[in-house]
Design a protein around this motif. Structure first.
Motif, short mmCIF file in Angstrom:
data_model
loop_
_atom_site.label_atom_id
_atom_site.label_comp_id
_atom_site.label_asym_id
_atom_site.label_seq_id
_atom_site.Cartn_x
_atom_site.Cartn_y
_atom_site.Cartn_z
N ARG A 238 47.27 42.27 31.95
CA ARG A 238 48.05 43.08 30.80
C ARG A 238 48.35 44.62 30.82
O ARG A 238 49.23 44.86 30.41
CB ARG A 238 47.20 42.73 29.42
N GLN B 163 31.57 41.71 34.79
CA GLN B 163 32.60 42.18 35.93
C GLN B 163 32.15 41.77 37.33
O GLN B 163 31.38 42.59 38.19
CB GLN B 163 32.78 43.76 35.96
N PRO C 44 38.55 43.55 25.57
CA PRO C 44 39.76 44.31 26.14
C PRO C 44 40.57 43.15 27.06
O PRO C 44 41.56 43.22 27.73
CB PRO C 44 39.29 45.24 27.11
C1 NCD Z 1 39.58 45.94 31.77
C2 NCD Z 1 39.54 46.42 33.08
O1 NCD Z 1 40.43 46.19 33.97
O2 NCD Z 1 39.04 47.53 33.12
N1 NCD Z 1 40.53 44.94 31.40
C3 NCD Z 1 41.74 45.45 30.94
O3 NCD Z 1 42.36 46.73 31.45
N2 NCD Z 1 42.41 44.88 30.08
C4 NCD Z 1 38.41 45.07 31.64
C5 NCD Z 1 38.04 43.90 32.67
O4 NCD Z 1 38.66 43.72 33.71
O5 NCD Z 1 36.99 43.22 32.22
#
Ligand code: NCD
Length: 318
Positions: free
Chosen positions: A65, A232, A270
């Motif tokens: 995204r 994560q 997110p």
């Molecule tokens: C986040 C990221 O990459 O920090 N995702 C994002 O940018 N939409 C959160 C995630 O990876 O869980």
């Protein structure tokens, strides 16, 4: 002579961290983004604001995204937008971060959007290039555009940020999204709670100005906003939770845990979501409460605002 000028309200070369910003700067970014939300809902979305400018998306980590959102944002403003990801670049051949930066710098981009697995790498790169640099996520440090799009989502739904109670739940330890949100929400006058098992909280997190909860019931009580985070796993060495099933039982958001929040509390994430790990499908897909897809929509507008405000207009003078 043509002289580049920057709007006085946002007089910065780079966007590296929310912690650097003051309330007025955050308000300028959100107001500008608000205008782009309307543009993005029109059939004709393209403007010429960044015509002739070059935006390079440099992603050293996977992303769906954020990368797509920046690419669309650049294109909708009329910029030439190029995507570089690690798999297909010379980084695979052993080139250092700085050599990659210097190589790209020599091609005179106007904006570099950079995601990197190491905290601080984006700032280091910004010191070596002439382009404006936007941090699209550096390790577990910051992800400023995510916090801005979260703030815009909240502001448009609730009409304000100050005075709201926001519970950020899950893997706070590895989350740059959590860090950027904690800074932004504190700067804008919201109360922030973090809810997680002790193993998923950084040491001395309360120094960032948050209330710490280890229990979802107390953490979510009377909350206006419930923001869930992904476990994560790619940043974990070893095991931080006994099992994902047990994690879901204690920390996964379902309608029972949500019941203690304010009636109508918003559910945020997110992305990418792990359904059945940190969030139950019934709440993730609740069309009255879940604003997860609004976050994605507003992300494009926020990135347009960032590209716009960081790219000085060329003003013709004598
Ligand atoms: C986040 C990221 O990459 O920090 N995702 C994002 O940018 N939409 C959160 C995630 O990876 O869980």
């Amino acid at each position: 002579m043509n002289r580049p000028t920057r709007p006085p309200a946002f007089d910065r070369r780079h966007l590296l961290a929310i912690a650097d910003l003051d309330p007025a700067e955050i308000a300028v970014l959100l107001d500008r983004a608000d205008g782009y939300v309307d543009v993005n809902r029109q059939p004709e979305k393209k403007s010429a604001r960044l015509r002739g400018r070059t935006v390079i998306n440099l992603f050293f980590e996977n992303s769906t995204r954020t990368r797509t959102s920046f690419e669309l944002a650049g294109k909708r403003l009329g910029a030439d937008t190029i995507n570089m990801s690690v798999g297909s670049s010379s980084i695979k051949k052993g080139e250092t971060l700085i050599d990659t930066a210097m190589t790209l710098n020599a091609m005179h981009p106007d904006v570099l959007v950079v995601r990197h697995p190491e905290s601080g790498a984006v700032k280091l790169l910004s010191e070596k290039v002439e382009a404006a640099v936007i941090n699209a996520g550096d390790g577990s440090h910051e992800h400023p555009t995510q916090a801005l799009l979260d703030a815009l989502t909240i502001r448009r739904r609730c009409g304000r940020l100050d005075g709201l109670v926001v519970a950020i739940c899950g893997d706070i330890l590895h989350s740059r999204v959590a860090r950027s949100n904690i800074h932004l929400l504190n700067i804008m006058g919201a109360s922030v709670r973090v809810v997680a098992p002790p193993t998923l909280l950084p040491m001395a997190i309360e120094r960032l100005g948050v209330e710490v909860h280890h229990d979802m019931k107390s953490g979510l009580a009377e909350a206006d906003i419930v923001m869930m985070l992904r476990l994560q796993l790619e940043r974990m060495q070893g095991s931080y939770v006994p099992s994902t099933r047990e994690y879901f039982r204690f920390y996964g958001l379902d309608s029972e845990k949500l019941a203690v929040a304010k009636p109508g509390a918003l559910i945020m994430h997110p992305g990418p979501m792990n359904r059945g790990v940190e969030i139950d499908s019934a709440v993730a897909d609740d069309i009255d409460r879940s604003v997860i897809l609004d976050q994605v929509e507003l992300g494009v507008a926020v990135r347009m605002a960032c590209l716009d405000l960081l790219t000085p207009k060329i003003e013709a003078t004598e």
